[in-house]
Scaffold this motif. Structure first.
Motif, PDB file in Angstrom:
ATOM      1  N   VAL A   1      43.762  52.719  34.628  1.00 26.99           N
ATOM      2  CA  VAL A   1      44.176  51.906  35.772  1.00 26.99           C
ATOM      3  C   VAL A   1      43.025  51.709  36.751  1.00 26.99           C
ATOM      4  N   HIS A   2      42.161  52.727  36.923  1.00 33.51           N
ATOM      5  CA  HIS A   2      41.062  52.575  37.884  1.00 33.51           C
ATOM      6  C   HIS A   2      40.073  51.505  37.452  1.00 33.51           C
ATOM      7  N   ALA A   3      40.053  51.143  36.146  1.00 33.52           N
ATOM      8  CA  ALA A   3      39.172  50.070  35.681  1.00 33.52           C
ATOM      9  C   ALA A   3      39.663  48.705  36.148  1.00 33.52           C
ATOM     10  N   LEU A   4      40.930  48.628  36.566  1.00 35.48           N
ATOM     11  CA  LEU A   4      41.512  47.374  37.057  1.00 35.48           C
ATOM     12  C   LEU A   4      41.465  47.274  38.576  1.00 35.48           C
ATOM     13  N   ARG A   5      41.023  48.330  39.251  1.00 33.19           N
ATOM     14  CA  ARG A   5      41.039  48.377  40.716  1.00 33.19           C
ATOM     15  C   ARG A   5      40.211  47.241  41.309  1.00 33.19           C
ATOM     16  N   ASP A   6      40.858  46.464  42.207  1.00 32.68           N
ATOM     17  CA  ASP A   6      40.219  45.343  42.904  1.00 32.68           C
ATOM     18  C   ASP A   6      39.684  44.288  41.936  1.00 32.68           C
ATOM     19  N   GLN A   7      40.312  44.156  40.780  1.00 27.28           N
ATOM     20  CA  GLN A   7      39.858  43.219  39.766  1.00 27.28           C
ATOM     21  C   GLN A   7      40.953  42.220  39.418  1.00 27.28           C
ATOM     22  N   ARG A   8      40.536  41.073  38.899  1.00 26.44           N
ATOM     23  CA  ARG A   8      41.415  40.094  38.286  1.00 26.44           C
ATOM     24  C   ARG A   8      40.847  39.864  36.887  1.00 26.44           C
ATOM     25  N   VAL A   9      41.525  40.412  35.876  1.00 23.23           N
ATOM     26  CA  VAL A   9      40.963  40.475  34.528  1.00 23.23           C
ATOM     27  C   VAL A   9      41.780  39.603  33.575  1.00 23.23           C
ATOM     28  N   PRO A  10      41.164  38.612  32.935  1.00 19.06           N
ATOM     29  CA  PRO A  10      41.892  37.820  31.937  1.00 19.06           C
ATOM     30  C   PRO A  10      42.449  38.729  30.843  1.00 19.06           C
ATOM     31  N   VAL A  11      43.685  38.472  30.426  1.00 18.43           N
ATOM     32  CA  VAL A  11      44.287  39.349  29.424  1.00 18.43           C
ATOM     33  C   VAL A  11      43.535  39.291  28.103  1.00 18.43           C
ATOM     34  N   THR A  12      42.840  38.196  27.836  1.00 19.83           N
ATOM     35  CA  THR A  12      42.065  38.114  26.598  1.00 19.83           C
ATOM     36  C   THR A  12      40.950  39.155  26.580  1.00 19.83           C
TER      37      THR A  12
END
Length: 220
Positions: free
Chosen positions: A84-95
């Motif tokens: 989860v911390h890898a997603l912090r403050d990020q907008r990541v395409p599901v691809t």
């Protein structure tokens, strides 16, 4: 137009709501920290948002439509295959996460998430208790002691569940409590006391740091 609906069955209590927003005019939508992670399908495709530690302004055009599934704080686990911390403050395409959402219809997104939930380990059962204890105003040390963890264990479990440590989580859930009170019409001086801030100046400073605007602007 913005609407939220109950998540329905199949999410094991880990999803807060399913939501949809259709923008009626060109504008900037301010997204503020809430401890949640969202799977969102918008004009540019599907992406994962959050958890945030600060304000995220989103520029939206007239007619833009977004559909989302919002995980409760601590509810996402390893559904997206990364910490989860890898997603912090990020907008990541599901691809980029090896995750496919073939369309933005709620039923399709729901089926994709339900399948992932069945295929991955459950979220930490202690996560809701951690968030609730911090929301109630207890110190990090008190929360650790109450739940039978060392402070290091609490830090590790908080990072794994929420994407950040308990001190940041405490700030976020306290901010969300203050925002809820303010939007219910509670006077700001009383909001500071009830939400657990030292005083109204402390409330104002924290709200500004987390949202970039004042509480008076947010409660509109």
């Amino acid at each position: 137009m913005y609407e939220e609906r109950p998540p329905g069955d199949g999410f094991d209590g880990r999803v807060a709501c399913v939501w949809r927003r259709v923008n009626e005019a060109e504008s900037t939508q301010l997204v503020v920290p809430d401890g949640c992670v969202d799977l969102i399908w918008g004009p540019s495709g599907a992406f994962v948002a959050g958890p945030d530690t600060g304000p995220m302004p989103v520029r939206m055009r007239a007619g833009d439509a977004f559909t989302g599934i919002r995980f409760k704080p601590g509810g996402v686990g390893d559904v997206f295959g990364v910490p989860v911390h890898a997603l912090r403050d990020q907008r990541v395409p599901v691809t980029d996460l090896g995750f496919s959402v073939p369309g933005g219809r709620p039923a399709v997104m729901r089926a994709a998430i339900v399948a992932r939930l069945r295929a991955t380990a459950p979220a930490d059962a202690a996560a809701p208790a951690i968030a609730e204890a911090l929301r109630a105003g207890r110190s990090v040390g008190e929360v650790a002691w109450t739940l039978g963890f060392s402070e290091r264990q609490l830090l590790r479990r908080s990072m794994a569940s929420f994407g950040y440590g308990p001190k940041v989580l405490q700030r976020v859930v306290r901010f969300q409590r203050a925002l809820k009170l303010a939007r219910a019409g509670v006077a700001l001086a009383e909001v500071a006391v009830v939400a657990g801030y030292a005083d109204q100046a402390h409330l104002a400073n924290e709200v500004k740091r987390l949202s970039g605007v004042t509480l008076a602007e947010l409660r509109i």
